[in-house]
Design a protein around this motif. Structure first.
Motif, PDB file in Angstrom:
ATOM      1  N   GLY A 341      29.860  34.197  30.991  1.00  0.00           N
ATOM      2  CA  GLY A 341      28.911  33.249  31.552  1.00  0.00           C
ATOM      3  C   GLY A 341      29.263  32.853  32.974  1.00  0.00           C
ATOM      4  O   GLY A 341      29.798  33.657  33.744  1.00  0.00           O
ATOM      5  N   TRP A 342      28.989  31.636  33.306  1.00  0.00           N
ATOM      6  CA  TRP A 342      29.168  31.081  34.657  1.00  0.00           C
ATOM      7  C   TRP A 342      30.526  31.476  35.248  1.00  0.00           C
ATOM      8  O   TRP A 342      31.560  31.322  34.617  1.00  0.00           O
ATOM      9  N   MET A 343      30.479  32.056  36.439  1.00  0.00           N
ATOM     10  CA  MET A 343      31.673  32.487  37.169  1.00  0.00           C
ATOM     11  C   MET A 343      32.471  33.562  36.434  1.00  0.00           C
ATOM     12  O   MET A 343      33.654  33.786  36.685  1.00  0.00           O
ATOM     13  N   GLY A 344      31.804  34.227  35.484  1.00  0.00           N
ATOM     14  CA  GLY A 344      32.423  35.354  34.796  1.00  0.00           C
ATOM     15  C   GLY A 344      33.338  35.007  33.647  1.00  0.00           C
ATOM     16  O   GLY A 344      34.051  35.879  33.125  1.00  0.00           O
ATOM     17  N   TYR A 345      33.342  33.744  33.181  1.00  0.00           N
ATOM     18  CA  TYR A 345      34.258  33.344  32.121  1.00  0.00           C
ATOM     19  C   TYR A 345      33.858  33.975  30.776  1.00  0.00           C
ATOM     20  O   TYR A 345      32.687  33.898  30.374  1.00  0.00           O
ATOM     21  N   PRO A 346      34.818  34.604  30.068  1.00  0.00           N
ATOM     22  CA  PRO A 346      34.498  35.332  28.835  1.00  0.00           C
ATOM     23  C   PRO A 346      34.312  34.406  27.630  1.00  0.00           C
ATOM     24  O   PRO A 346      34.941  33.354  27.529  1.00  0.00           O
ATOM     25  N   MET A 347      33.448  34.848  26.724  1.00  0.00           N
ATOM     26  CA  MET A 347      33.208  34.187  25.442  1.00  0.00           C
ATOM     27  C   MET A 347      32.955  35.276  24.407  1.00  0.00           C
ATOM     28  O   MET A 347      32.778  36.442  24.750  1.00  0.00           O
ATOM     29  N   GLN A 348      32.934  34.902  23.136  1.00  0.00           N
ATOM     30  CA  GLN A 348      32.680  35.876  22.077  1.00  0.00           C
ATOM     31  C   GLN A 348      31.719  35.321  21.039  1.00  0.00           C
ATOM     32  O   GLN A 348      31.673  34.116  20.795  1.00  0.00           O
ATOM     33  N   ILE A 349      30.976  36.235  20.442  1.00  0.00           N
ATOM     34  CA  ILE A 349      30.128  35.911  19.293  1.00  0.00           C
ATOM     35  C   ILE A 349      30.524  36.859  18.171  1.00  0.00           C
ATOM     36  O   ILE A 349      30.671  38.068  18.390  1.00  0.00           O
ATOM     37  N   LYS A 350      30.702  36.328  16.958  1.00  0.00           N
ATOM     38  CA  LYS A 350      31.007  37.138  15.783  1.00  0.00           C
ATOM     39  C   LYS A 350      29.887  36.949  14.761  1.00  0.00           C
ATOM     40  O   LYS A 350      29.529  35.812  14.432  1.00  0.00           O
ATOM     41  N   ILE A 351      29.355  38.046  14.284  1.00  0.00           N
ATOM     42  CA  ILE A 351      28.304  37.985  13.267  1.00  0.00           C
ATOM     43  C   ILE A 351      28.765  38.782  12.050  1.00  0.00           C
ATOM     44  O   ILE A 351      29.125  39.955  12.165  1.00  0.00           O
ATOM     45  N   ASN A 352      28.750  38.154  10.884  1.00  0.00           N
ATOM     46  CA  ASN A 352      29.042  38.826   9.630  1.00  0.00           C
ATOM     47  C   ASN A 352      27.812  38.672   8.735  1.00  0.00           C
ATOM     48  O   ASN A 352      27.560  37.592   8.203  1.00  0.00           O
ATOM     49  N   PHE A 353      27.039  39.736   8.623  1.00  0.00           N
ATOM     50  CA  PHE A 353      25.768  39.687   7.898  1.00  0.00           C
ATOM     51  C   PHE A 353      25.937  40.394   6.555  1.00  0.00           C
ATOM     52  O   PHE A 353      26.068  41.613   6.495  1.00  0.00           O
ATOM     53  N   LEU A 354      25.964  39.610   5.480  1.00  0.00           N
ATOM     54  CA  LEU A 354      26.025  40.166   4.136  1.00  0.00           C
ATOM     55  C   LEU A 354      24.592  40.250   3.611  1.00  0.00           C
ATOM     56  O   LEU A 354      24.063  39.291   3.050  1.00  0.00           O
ATOM     57  N   CYS A 355      23.999  41.388   3.841  1.00  0.00           N
ATOM     58  CA  CYS A 355      22.569  41.520   3.521  1.00  0.00           C
ATOM     59  C   CYS A 355      22.363  42.465   2.346  1.00  0.00           C
ATOM     60  O   CYS A 355      23.301  43.069   1.831  1.00  0.00           O
ATOM     61  N   ARG A 356      21.149  42.557   1.917  1.00  0.00           N
ATOM     62  CA  ARG A 356      20.743  43.478   0.852  1.00  0.00           C
ATOM     63  C   ARG A 356      19.713  44.428   1.460  1.00  0.00           C
ATOM     64  O   ARG A 356      18.591  44.028   1.757  1.00  0.00           O
ATOM     65  N   ASP A 357      20.120  45.656   1.633  1.00  0.00           N
ATOM     66  CA  ASP A 357      19.342  46.613   2.414  1.00  0.00           C
ATOM     67  C   ASP A 357      17.915  46.778   1.893  1.00  0.00           C
ATOM     68  O   ASP A 357      16.949  46.680   2.640  1.00  0.00           O
ATOM     69  N   SER A 358      17.785  47.036   0.614  1.00  0.00           N
ATOM     70  CA  SER A 358      16.459  47.290   0.050  1.00  0.00           C
ATOM     71  C   SER A 358      15.608  46.024  -0.028  1.00  0.00           C
ATOM     72  O   SER A 358      14.376  46.091   0.055  1.00  0.00           O
ATOM     73  N   ILE A 359      16.255  44.858  -0.179  1.00  0.00           N
ATOM     74  CA  ILE A 359      15.522  43.593  -0.197  1.00  0.00           C
ATOM     75  C   ILE A 359      14.878  43.342   1.164  1.00  0.00           C
ATOM     76  O   ILE A 359      13.766  42.800   1.259  1.00  0.00           O
ATOM     77  N   LEU A 360      15.560  43.728   2.227  1.00  0.00           N
ATOM     78  CA  LEU A 360      14.989  43.574   3.575  1.00  0.00           C
ATOM     79  C   LEU A 360      13.963  44.656   3.885  1.00  0.00           C
ATOM     80  O   LEU A 360      13.023  44.425   4.653  1.00  0.00           O
ATOM     81  N   ALA A 361      14.131  45.832   3.302  1.00  0.00           N
ATOM     82  CA  ALA A 361      13.219  46.945   3.602  1.00  0.00           C
ATOM     83  C   ALA A 361      11.916  46.870   2.808  1.00  0.00           C
ATOM     84  O   ALA A 361      10.859  47.278   3.313  1.00  0.00           O
ATOM     85  N   ALA A 362      11.970  46.363   1.584  1.00  0.00           N
ATOM     86  CA  ALA A 362      10.786  46.377   0.715  1.00  0.00           C
ATOM     87  C   ALA A 362       9.558  45.712   1.338  1.00  0.00           C
ATOM     88  O   ALA A 362       8.459  46.280   1.314  1.00  0.00           O
ATOM     89  N   PRO A 363       9.678  44.495   1.919  1.00  0.00           N
ATOM     90  CA  PRO A 363       8.487  43.886   2.530  1.00  0.00           C
ATOM     91  C   PRO A 363       7.990  44.658   3.747  1.00  0.00           C
ATOM     92  O   PRO A 363       6.793  44.606   4.057  1.00  0.00           O
ATOM     93  N   ILE A 364       8.889  45.380   4.419  1.00  0.00           N
ATOM     94  CA  ILE A 364       8.450  46.216   5.543  1.00  0.00           C
ATOM     95  C   ILE A 364       7.540  47.329   5.033  1.00  0.00           C
ATOM     96  O   ILE A 364       6.512  47.636   5.642  1.00  0.00           O
ATOM     97  N   VAL A 365       7.918  47.934   3.908  1.00  0.00           N
ATOM     98  CA  VAL A 365       7.087  49.001   3.333  1.00  0.00           C
ATOM     99  C   VAL A 365       5.695  48.470   2.993  1.00  0.00           C
ATOM    100  O   VAL A 365       4.677  49.105   3.285  1.00  0.00           O
ATOM    101  N   LEU A 366       5.651  47.294   2.373  1.00  0.00           N
ATOM    102  CA  LEU A 366       4.361  46.703   2.025  1.00  0.00           C
ATOM    103  C   LEU A 366       3.522  46.437   3.266  1.00  0.00           C
ATOM    104  O   LEU A 366       2.341  46.802   3.326  1.00  0.00           O
ATOM    105  N   ASP A 367       4.113  45.788   4.266  1.00  0.00           N
ATOM    106  CA  ASP A 367       3.365  45.472   5.482  1.00  0.00           C
ATOM    107  C   ASP A 367       2.857  46.731   6.175  1.00  0.00           C
ATOM    108  O   ASP A 367       1.704  46.788   6.632  1.00  0.00           O
ATOM    109  N   LEU A 368       3.702  47.739   6.266  1.00  0.00           N
ATOM    110  CA  LEU A 368       3.280  48.969   6.929  1.00  0.00           C
ATOM    111  C   LEU A 368       2.148  49.652   6.168  1.00  0.00           C
ATOM    112  O   LEU A 368       1.197  50.156   6.776  1.00  0.00           O
TER     113      LEU A 368
END
Length: 441
Positions: A341-368
């Motif tokens: 960020g400002w003046m080049g000072y470093p920061m970090q973001i950590k994301i740990n996503f425990l998802c369910r692949d087919s649960i997220l994909a199923a509504p996409i199939v329906l919408d498409l």
């Protein structure tokens, strides 16, 4: 354009190449919803509202009440798979949904059995199903698929059909001369050319039969000049590529926010583990490369390092996917994001996503399925870029860069629906509220 949208009358057949975890979760969810046993969470077509007109008008209907979509009760399911299991058996083996939920719709799921698939193990080396069409030229395979489509439509008394690819990621290939024109493509199929992938045969058969085709994997499939031109010529809607589910979904949410705040990013490391059939297929380096190319393109298009070298010129982006059977369909992703960020000072973001692949994909199939059918009835042929919202690597017209920012993608989708129904497009400018106030003083 409103008067050009034909009514969603009769039955809609949803054909699915690949009736594994994603497809069976999708089908089971629709059947459970129809019986009042579940809600279609994640499906914009069923759950989301759309704003019409000015904010002061307070018009926010459900999308399904605004545009003439087919209802869930009108849907009939079919498809192909390399394993000869009905949907109840396949869903049980996939272990995505609780057995008590599947048992409540057992009769509906057992009635759906896959047709023998077109399969070439050269493209998916880690699968070896036996429920496949006899070895033949790829041209004759295409003819056999067209016959399957015709018979399914007649047997189930369907008014219309759509096809959504839910099968495996194929090995990485690039466009060559045989993919440039439909004449060259058909000649290559007749010659049983190795450069014709199974997904291309499905896409070709669908387009020739007037069936909209959406590609849920990163395969080339219909993203070649020959099939794009054929779709336009025959007036068929196509869209792709690669369902946007877990880690890439998070990237298209987080990265636009960082870019909006002009925060720099010099590193983004992504790692995944999953243990379903998709994970097994991606354990082969040739298949992983296809997925890797799809996932790597997202950040470059959002950050545009060539236009923002001070912020993203040194961005290092790495993606890893590892097969881990104990997790099954429960994908886990880790992202380490090194920002400054400002003046080049470093920061970090950590994301740990425990998802369910087919649960997220199923509504996409329906919408498409429902939106592709809508596009077809609205005479919107060729590439449906307005459905980029659902894809990791959105298919676009030649020379156009895809839009990966999920918020801009949603605006594009909603404005397309407004345009389709003759409503004013919404820019979110909002100056008229304040200009009117000034003029009245």
């Amino acid at each position: 354009m409103e008067n050009q949208v034909a009514a969603a009358s009769g039955k809609l057949g949803v054909l699915v190449p690949g009736m594994g975890a994603v497809a069976t979760t999708f089908i089971a969810g629709v059947e459970a919803t129809k019986k009042g046993l579940a809600k279609p969470i994640g499906a914009l077509t069923q759950m989301s509202n759309i704003r019409l007109g000015k904010r002061t008008e307070n018009r926010y209907p459900k999308i399904k009440d605004f545009v003439p979509l087919a209802s869930l009760e009108q849907i009939v399911f079919g498809g192909w798979d390399v394993y000869n299991e009905n949907v109840y058996q396949a869903a049980t083996n996939a272990k995505v949904l609780q057995q008590t939920q599947l048992d409540a719709i057992k009769a509906e799921l057992e009635a759906i059995t896959p047709m023998p698939a077109v399969f070439d193990r050269e493209y998916v080396k880690n699968l070896d199903g036996q429920h496949i069409k006899a070895k033949d030229t790829k041209w004759n395979w295409a003819l056999a698929l067209m016959e399957d489509i015709k018979n399914f439509k007649e047997k189930n008394n369907c008014e219309r059909l759509v096809m959504v690819w839910c099968a495996s990621t194929e090995k990485y290939i690039e466009t060559t001369d045989i993919h440039e024109t439909i004449e060259a493509f058909e000649a290559a199929m007749q010659a049983d050319d190795d450069r014709i992938a199974p997904s291309m045969i499905y896409a070709y058969a669908a387009i020739k039969m007037g069936v909209p085709f959406a590609n849920g994997a990163p395969n080339l499939s219909c993203d070649i000049p020959a099939l794009v031109d054929l779709a336009k010529e025959l007036g068929v809607a196509i869209a792709g590529k690669d369902f946007k589910t877990g880690q890439t979904l998070m990237k298209t949410i987080v990265a636009p926010g960082l870019a909006a705040r002009a925060l720099g990013v010099n590193g983004w490391f992504s790692s995944n583990i999953l243990g379903n059939r998709d994970g097994l297929v991606l354990d082969d380096p040739d298949n992983f490369k296809t997925k890797e190319v799809s996932k790597l393109s997202v950040l470059e298009e959002i950050f545009q390092p060539e236009d923002n070298p001070d912020l993203y010129g040194e961005l290092y982006h790495k993606v890893r996917i590892n097969y881990y059977p104990p997790h099954g369909d429960n994908k886990e992703s880790w992202d380490n994001i090194d920002i400054f960020g400002w003046m080049g000072y470093p920061m970090q973001i950590k994301i740990n996503f425990l998802c369910r692949d087919s649960i997220l994909a199923a509504p996409i199939v329906l919408d498409l399925a429902l939106f592709m059918d809508l596009a077809q009835r609205a005479n919107m042929s060729g590439i449906q870029e307005w459905l980029s919202f659902y894809f990791k690597s959105p298919q676009t017209a030649e020379g156009l860069k895809p839009e990966h920012d999920i918020f801009k993608q949603l605006i594009k989708l909603q404005n397309t629906l407004r345009h389709m129904m003759g409503e004013d497009l919404i820019t979110h400018l909002g100056l008229d509220y304040y200009q009117d106030l000034v003029e009245s003083l």
